[in-house]
Design a protein around this motif. Structure first.
Motif: not given
Length: 737
Positions: A574-575, A585-591
């Protein structure tokens, strides 16, 4: 360099498959038609001397699920003609038990789910385009156009034109007569041979039989495996090929979300379409102030992906002969998608006029030219859309195709003044049709003069009775902009900065399917088999972006039931921070995320009065889990009524702080056929993801061939308190002159 090795691996099957010879069915199966000397009465009854002097076709072969041997229930077909029409008589033998799902016309599911008989024609005799006419044992008609995509023939039921049929049921057989006006068809009056085939649907035996015998891995309407229709005298150019189809509408529409709109707006509109046969093979369609209020309602879906989804085109003006424009690109990228015209951000934009020129200008050259002008609204500038395309047949079955697309603002705008696309493709198709590969190159132009505006690659497959395998390679530049197409992965949304970033990519998609056919006479299965497909997405620099690995097993039962077991594994780099469940909701983080899941799908015997299907899915989903279920049931009071209820449920639970949601989608369908000319369609949809409850009802009366009266009711509410958003009532009358 990192992308070279998978590209080479994809080339191996293209180069490795040998081209097997094919049976020339057009030489082997021939029908010699003679002009009638007696008037043909369209009454589904064989009058004295009416059909006696015409050659019968009385031997049909099995085609599906087995392509071996002669049909258990045979069909006898005769053809003749006069100065105006091509006539057909088909006598379909059986044990007296028949299934007629509905009397609704132009219903794909109901037609193929009923006992039916179909005529397919290739009047130009080039194996590139054709016509389909079909009728069920209960008299429900459908017609469509035949087009080629790769080496497969596809049917589009959205082509509509004037013809007539009559059916009657007798002990031991049912009878159908057809009358197809020559002015409905496109043909060369100097050509004495057409392509033709007949397809019989025998639902009691769950079988399809055809006049010509050919492999089961090609559908029954395949243009490559038609027989030949030889005329004793070529039909003259049809007269009366100027058709005017005017309409008038009266509507009451109110937008309750607009605080300044205190009452319904009453409107009346006039418009219409003109069809002009410039030659027997070339058709001009013109439309003025087209109205699409009678189009079917969009079927709402749940979207839990990172990218936009695209609902199919529903508007007849864009659907007829649309393949000459839309048959470009691959499943992942489409340079042209007509629904982009006249719809902006989900809002319908009025179209002032449009025109299309489509058809063959020589036996091997097919063209399409379209121009549409939209009106300026308060939010959007007026636009002119132009599309030109050609298909040149080369070798025996291969095609060179080209397309040019231009969107030009015709009023002041702060948006892009114009956007243009162009592309060239070469589709190689083996003589047997088993091997097909398309090589393509497309580019785009905008006022910014960006670099990396390319889209190129190849796409193809090999198909035999048991083994079917294919390959796709897409290389998409950072700035391949397709305003009138589909390219969902190009634009990536950053949920933290609220920016959209264009990122090119490479897609590598090999797939394979192997079927085992059950030959036992007392079998419960028609076939079962393995399927596997893999999608690998790489960034422009060759680094990893995403992979999807899938394996499944299919079971097709003799009683028409189906079951599929699927196992999937997905890996995503995920970029950008991504909101999958909304901005609350809090966005899913880069990873990097790895998640497997499984699915079980089952559908019951479609011949029963009560039909049901269910899909179950469970697995990981990014940093959480997803539990999904879909149940659908349909009860038929054949042939006049069908009532169905669908419930689609998704329970998504991400890691703590990133959100969880239960998404509900429910849909009720109620269709009533008062006759094969009077229909009532009702759809109610409840979608929590879209915060919308919609009610759609359409009454259609085909009071004369190709002439209809529609009464349409539509309203939308929110899901919280069922507060109304908008409501409309439309009366529309069309007439075929």
């Amino acid at each position: 360099m990192k992308t070279i090795w998978p590209n080479l691996l994809l080339l191996i099957p293209i180069l490795g498959f040998s081209q097997n010879g094919s049976v020339d069915t057009r030489a082997q199966y021939q029908y010699h038609i003679k002009k009638t000397t007696h008037p043909i009465a369209l009454d589904a009854a064989v009058g004295e001397n009416e059909w006696d002097n015409h050659m019968p076709v009385s031997q049909f072969f099995n085609h599906w699920p087995s392509d071996v041997g002669q049909a258990q229930n045979q069909t006898e077909v005769k053809l003749t003609y006069d100065d105006q029409n091509l006539y057909l008589l088909a006598k379909c033998f059986d044990n007296g038990e028949r299934i007629v799902q509905s009397l609704v016309r132009d219903s794909d599911e109901d037609y193929w789910g009923s006992d039916n008989f179909s005529l397919v024609l290739d009047p130009v005799n080039t194996k590139q385009s054709g016509f389909f006419f079909g009728v069920t044992a209960g008299g429900a008609e459908t017609e469509g156009s035949l087009t080629i995509e790769g080496s497969l023939t596809w049917l589009s039921e959205n082509w509509d034109n004037k013809w007539a049929s009559k059916t009657a049921q007798y002990p031991g057989y049912w009878l159908v007569e057809m009358a197809i006006p020559f002015k409905t068809l496109r043909y060369n009056p100097n050509q004495s041979t057409w392509g033709i085939n007949f397809v019989r649907g025998d639902k009691q035996n769950n079988a399809y039989t055809t006049w010509t015998q050919f492999p089961v891995n090609f559908n029954g309407i395949s243009m490559n495996y038609m027989g030949s229709l030889h005329w004793d005298r070529s039909p003259e150019k049809a007269k009366g090929t100027f058709i005017f189809n005017p309409y008038v509408t009266s509507s009451s529409i109110r937008d309750y979300e607009d605080g300044e709109e205190l009452e319904a707006q009453l409107n009346s509109d006039l418009g219409g379409e003109v069809k002009i046969a410039l030659t027997s093979n070339l058709n001009l369609d013109l439309t003025l102030f087209p109205d699409f209020s009678n189009a079917d309602v969009d079927q709402q879906v749940t979207n839990i992906t990172r990218f936009n989804i695209f609902l199919p085109e529903q508007r007849n003006f864009f659907l007829e002969n649309n393949d000459v424009f839309s048959n470009f690109g691959t499943y992942d990228v489409k340079p042209f998608f007509s629904r982009r015209i006249g719809i902006m951000d989900g809002e319908a934009i009025p179209i002032d006029f449009g025109g299309r020129l489509t058809g063959n200008i020589s036996p091997n050259l097919r063209i399409g030219v379209m121009n549409v002008q939209t009106r300026q609204t308060g939010e959007f500038a007026a636009q002119n859309y132009s599309v030109g395309a050609f298909q040149q047949k080369v070798l025996k079955r291969s095609v060179i195709k080209g397309i040019f697309i231009n969107r030009q603002a015709t009023s002041n705008t702060q948006e892009l003044e114009y956007s243009r696309n162009a592309g060239l493709e070469f589709s190689y198709v083996s003589e047997s049709g088993k091997l097909n590969t398309t090589f393509l190159y497309h580019t785009s132009t905008t006022p910014e003069n960006y670099k990396d505006t390319h889209f190129y690659g190849f796409d193809g497959y090999y198909s035999s009775k048991r083994l079917r395998t294919g390959w796709t390679l897409n290389i998409v530049g950072d700035n391949y902009i397709t305003e009138l197409g589909i390219n969902p992965r190009l634009e990536n949304y950053n949920a933290e900065t609220e920016e959209t970033v264009r990122l090119g990519y490479t897609l590598i998609n090999p797939w394979l399917r192997y079927l085992t056919f059950v030959e036992d006479e007392n079998k419960k299965l028609n076939y079962h088999g393995l399927r596997t497909w893999h999608n690998l997405y790489l960034n422009s620099d060759g680094t990893f972006n995403e992979s999807q690995n899938n394996v499944g097993w299919d079971f097709e039962y003799r009683n028409t039931a189906r079951m599929i077991v699927l196992a999937r594994f997905r890996k995503v780099d995920l970029m950008f921070p991504t909101s999958l469940l909304g901005d609350d909701f809090t966005p899913i983080p880069i990873g990097e995320y790895n998640f497997p899941w499984g699915e079980l799908r089952y559908s019951s015997d479609v011949r029963k009065k009560f039909v049901w299907k269910a899909n179950l899915a469970y697995g990981q989903f990014f940093n959480g889990t997803r539990n999904g279920a879909m149940v659908e049931g349909s009860f038929r009071l054949r042939p006049w009524g069908s009532f169905g209820l669908t419930y689609d449920y998704n329970d998504i639970r991400l890691a703590e702080g990133y959100g969880e949601d239960k998404i509900h989608l429910m849909r009720f369908n109620g269709d009533i056929s008062f006759s094969n000319k009077l229909f009532l369609r009702n759809v109610v949809q409840y979608n929590t993801q879209g915060d919308n409850v919609s009610v759609f009802s359409r009454l259609q009366w085909r009071y004369s061939p190709m002439s209809d009266i529609f009464l349409i009711y539509n309203e939308n509410h929110d899901t919280a308190g069922l507060g109304i958003k908008n409501r409309s009532v439309v009366l529309k009358v069309t007439y075929w002159l």
